[in-house]
Enzyme design. Structure first.
Site, PDB file in Angstrom:
ATOM      1  N   TYR A 101       1.509  -1.939   4.424  1.00 20.15           N
ATOM      2  CA  TYR A 101       1.978  -0.903   4.378  1.00 20.15           C
ATOM      3  C   TYR A 101       3.648  -0.080   3.078  1.00 20.15           C
ATOM      4  O   TYR A 101       3.680  -0.841   2.564  1.00 20.15           O
ATOM      5  CB  TYR A 101       3.599  -0.656   5.624  1.00 20.15           C
ATOM      6  CG  TYR A 101       4.389   0.837   5.911  1.00 20.15           C
ATOM      7  CD1 TYR A 101       4.072   1.127   6.435  1.00 20.15           C
ATOM      8  CD2 TYR A 101       5.514   0.289   5.009  1.00 20.15           C
ATOM      9  CE1 TYR A 101       4.935   2.463   6.669  1.00 20.15           C
ATOM     10  CE2 TYR A 101       6.373   1.765   5.209  1.00 20.15           C
ATOM     11  CZ  TYR A 101       5.659   1.983   5.866  1.00 20.15           C
ATOM     12  OH  TYR A 101       6.978   4.009   6.578  1.00 20.15           O
ATOM     13  N   GLU A 189       4.194   8.579   4.731  1.00 20.27           N
ATOM     14  CA  GLU A 189       3.139   7.288   4.807  1.00 20.27           C
ATOM     15  C   GLU A 189       2.023   6.898   4.429  1.00 20.27           C
ATOM     16  O   GLU A 189       1.107   7.253   5.517  1.00 20.27           O
ATOM     17  CB  GLU A 189       3.694   5.942   6.387  1.00 20.27           C
ATOM     18  CG  GLU A 189       4.974   6.496   6.324  1.00 20.27           C
ATOM     19  CD  GLU A 189       4.885   6.237   7.959  1.00 20.27           C
ATOM     20  OE1 GLU A 189       6.211   5.379   8.196  1.00 20.27           O
ATOM     21  OE2 GLU A 189       4.510   6.053   9.381  1.00 20.27           O
TER      22      GLU A 189
END
Length: 215
Positions: A101, A189
């Site tokens: 991530y 993101e």
């Protein structure tokens, strides 16, 4: 304004971040045509401003173009968290070796962008924070200097032990930081940021939130 995944992917691509190809369809026939052009297995993904698309049945793997058409027919028009699906993204099914991530959020209190990375990708970062907070690495960036190469490299090594992959992640973080400023995003993101069996690093999914007057 929360952008659809395909719009976020386009922004990443424009800033030089490696993103798998994919096209948007609004009809089952269009999905079939895209799958035929891409060849091989594809993923058909609902385009709505909501998480949990996979759990809701809005993400399906298709082995053939006909199967992609059938999945698109099932997904288009369905409701996910109160939102109706009008478009699907058809993209090649990636072979994944690992998932990480990478995200940037603007902290309104300090007025600084905060870079967050975690080797636990593919799930909501809130879930990682709740269950294994030690897997999240944070860096508040001084906007006067931006994200410095050595800072990004340190986070790259928090994700990968392989030097080439850490450097690839470093490059992606710096380009993501540039993209955030270019479009005036308050959140960006990449989840997951994946490695492939041939050791490449690429963005598989993206989320960007921008102010309405920035695009």
């Amino acid at each position: 304004m929360n952008l659809h995944e395909y719009q976020a992917r386009d922004i990443l691509r424009r800033h030089g971040i490696p993103v798998a190809p994919g096209e948007v369809a609004s009809t089952p026939a269009e999905a079939r045509g895209i799958a035929q052009r891409l060849g091989g297995k594809v993923v058909v993904k609902a385009q709505v401003h909501a998480g949990g698309r996979g759990k809701a049945g809005g993400v399906k793997l298709a082995k053939t173009a006909a199967e992609a058409e059938a999945h698109a027919r099932a997904i288009l028009g369905m409701t996910i968290k109160g939102l109706t699906v009008h478009k699907v993204l058809v993209a090649p099914a990636a072979e994944i070796a690992s998932e990480s991530y990478v995200g940037i959020i603007v902290d309104r209190a300090s007025q600084r962008p905060v870079l967050m990375v975690s080797p636990a990708g593919g799930i909501d970062i809130e879930e990682v924070a709740a269950k294994t907070p030690e897997q999240i690495h944070r860096l508040a960036v001084d906007p006067r200097y931006g994200l410095l190469p050595h800072q990004a490299l340190g986070l790259g090594f928090a994700l990968y032990q392989d030097v080439a992959q850490a450097r690839a992640a470093t490059d992606i973080m710096q380009k993501l930081y540039a993209a955030v400023y270019a479009v005036g995003a308050s959140l960006a993101e990449i989840n997951p940021l994946v490695t492939t069996p041939d050791r490449q690093v690429q963005a598989l999914d993206a989320k960007i939130v921008v102010d309405d007057n920035e695009l």
